[in-house]
Enzyme design. Structure first.
Site, PDB file in Angstrom:
ATOM      1  N   ASN A 203     -10.212  -0.414   0.338  1.00 41.61           N
ATOM      2  CA  ASN A 203      -8.751  -0.346   0.326  1.00 41.61           C
ATOM      3  C   ASN A 203      -8.249  -0.788  -1.046  1.00 41.61           C
ATOM      4  O   ASN A 203      -8.431  -1.940  -1.440  1.00 41.61           O
ATOM      5  CB  ASN A 203      -8.192  -1.253   1.423  1.00 41.61           C
ATOM      6  CG  ASN A 203      -6.682  -1.177   1.567  1.00 41.61           C
ATOM      7  OD1 ASN A 203      -5.984  -0.746   0.660  1.00 41.61           O
ATOM      8  ND2 ASN A 203      -6.182  -1.615   2.708  1.00 41.61           N
TER       9      ASN A 203
ATOM     10  N   HIS B 115      -3.566   6.968   2.964  1.00 41.56           N
ATOM     11  CA  HIS B 115      -3.945   5.657   2.451  1.00 41.56           C
ATOM     12  C   HIS B 115      -5.340   5.329   2.972  1.00 41.56           C
ATOM     13  O   HIS B 115      -5.624   5.441   4.167  1.00 41.56           O
ATOM     14  CB  HIS B 115      -2.938   4.604   2.908  1.00 41.56           C
ATOM     15  CG  HIS B 115      -3.358   3.200   2.622  1.00 41.56           C
ATOM     16  ND1 HIS B 115      -3.884   2.816   1.406  1.00 41.56           N
ATOM     17  CD2 HIS B 115      -3.351   2.073   3.406  1.00 41.56           C
ATOM     18  CE1 HIS B 115      -4.172   1.528   1.435  1.00 41.56           C
ATOM     19  NE2 HIS B 115      -3.863   1.052   2.632  1.00 41.56           N
TER      20      HIS B 115
ATOM     21  N   CYS C  10       0.810  -1.226   0.000  1.00 44.63           N
ATOM     22  CA  CYS C  10       0.000   0.000   0.000  1.00 44.63           C
ATOM     23  C   CYS C  10       0.841   1.273   0.000  1.00 44.63           C
ATOM     24  O   CYS C  10       0.339   2.344  -0.327  1.00 44.63           O
ATOM     25  CB  CYS C  10      -0.953   0.003   1.194  1.00 44.63           C
ATOM     26  SG  CYS C  10      -1.980  -1.475   1.308  1.00 44.63           S
TER      27      CYS C  10
END
Length: 341
Positions: free
Chosen positions: A287, A257, A117
């Protein structure tokens, strides 16, 4: 950070998410969960899923073309393509090489970067170095993922979290006083087991046993990752602000994020940041791993949340474990501005 020969900044952004939507209500039919439980724990209401004929390169190609259009740039002007992903089309060639072919960037080198990520920020920070030193003039940075391909839809702890998408940014020279002010990256490989895909590599090649035990899917220790994420995102944001010589009051927009609303809110509270400065879209996409920040960044720009002269902080964490942050003084405001110098 050492003085740069050239100032490097973002001169165009683009993103793409697939049409197919899986809502929390849809997941209620697959695993033991509920819309209320998912929203209260994560803030996610729906996520996008790639079609059977779409791979990471397909999503990334669309985002790339949109970013190039936004930058008023032809693909032939690119010197390098970097794709951040944990879901490449295949082990090799790189997804970046596939994108290069798709868009006709015949003059560009191409490579993938894998930092989960945190990958898009890792790639941005690498691109900044190439531009600042004068080695390259124009670099396309993409974060692209098809996480649905490695998500176990029998595991209610993870299947509620992830979606598919891609975001891109063109990094080029910008006028002095604008562009990247500071970057920060880090890793802690000793805790990599808390978030991983165990099989499919040289350590544990694909076999009947790995398939039987679901080792090709995302495995996550949720409680450990939550504690790590809140701590590291807060410290990474503080570190990069210190490196840039600015305070939280100087920030105009924070693009974190998009992992979990409780993580983001906890980070904002720790930093004493106005939550209105945090750009959020995880309720619609979940996500997106390496695609999370660039998709959110593109949306924030298009929505007018980021304008010329704004101080923008991007911060994230990911498997590895990894983390990264940067601060950029936004240099572009309209189509006329978006021509690299």
């Amino acid at each position: 950070m050492k003085a740069s020969l050239y100032s490097a900044g973002i001169v165009g952004t683009g993103s793409y998410v697939p049409d197919k939507i899986i809502t929390n209500k849809d997941l209620e039919k697959i695993v033991e969960t509920s819309n209320d439980w998912i929203v209260s724990r994560t803030g996610i209401r729906e996520r996008r899923i790639a079609s059977e004929n779409q791979a990471t390169s397909n999503l990334s190609t669309i985002a790339a073309l949109r970013a190039l259009d936004d930058a008023c740039m032809d693909a032939k002007d690119l010197d390098m393509i970097l794709v951040a992903t944990v879901t490449p089309d295949m082990p090799f060639p790189s997804t970046a090489c596939i994108v290069q072919s798709n868009i006709g960037a015949v003059n560009a080198s191409a490579s993938d970067i894998e930092a989960a990520c945190s990958g898009f920020l890792y790639a941005l920070n690498v691109a900044q170095q190439f531009i600042a030193t004068g080695f390259y003039k124009n670099i396309l940075v993409i974060g692209g993922e098809c996480l649905s391909r490695i998500t176990n839809y029998k595991d209610r702890g993870t299947c509620i979290l992830f979606g598919d998408g891609a975001g891109a940014a063109v990094v080029s020279r910008v006028e002095k006083g604008y562009g990247f002010l500071a970057q920060y990256m880090g890793a802690d490989g000793s805790n990599g087991g808390s978030l991983n895909v165990k099989a499919g590599g040289s350590r544990m090649p694909a076999s009947a046993a790995t398939l039987l035990h679901d080792y090709h899917y995302i495995h996550m220790d949720g409680s450990e990752i939550f504690k790590f994420a809140v701590k590291i995102m807060s410290s990474a944001a503080e570190k990069v602000m210190d490196l840039a010589g600015i305070s939280k009051d100087d920030l105009d927009c924070v693009v974190p994020h998009q992992a979990n609303i409780r993580i983001i809110n906890s980070v904002a509270k720790r930093l004493g940041l106005d939550e209105e400065k945090m750009y959020l879209n995880l309720d619609r996409y979940g996500n997106l791993s390496a695609a999370s920040i660039p998709v959110a960044l593109d949306e924030a720009v298009k929505a007018g949340r980021i304008n010329k002269g704004d101080n923008v902080c991007m911060v994230g964490f990911g498997g590895g474990l990894t983390w990264a942050s940067n601060i950029i003084k936004w240099s572009m405001d309209n189509k006329t501005d978006k021509k690299a110098i």
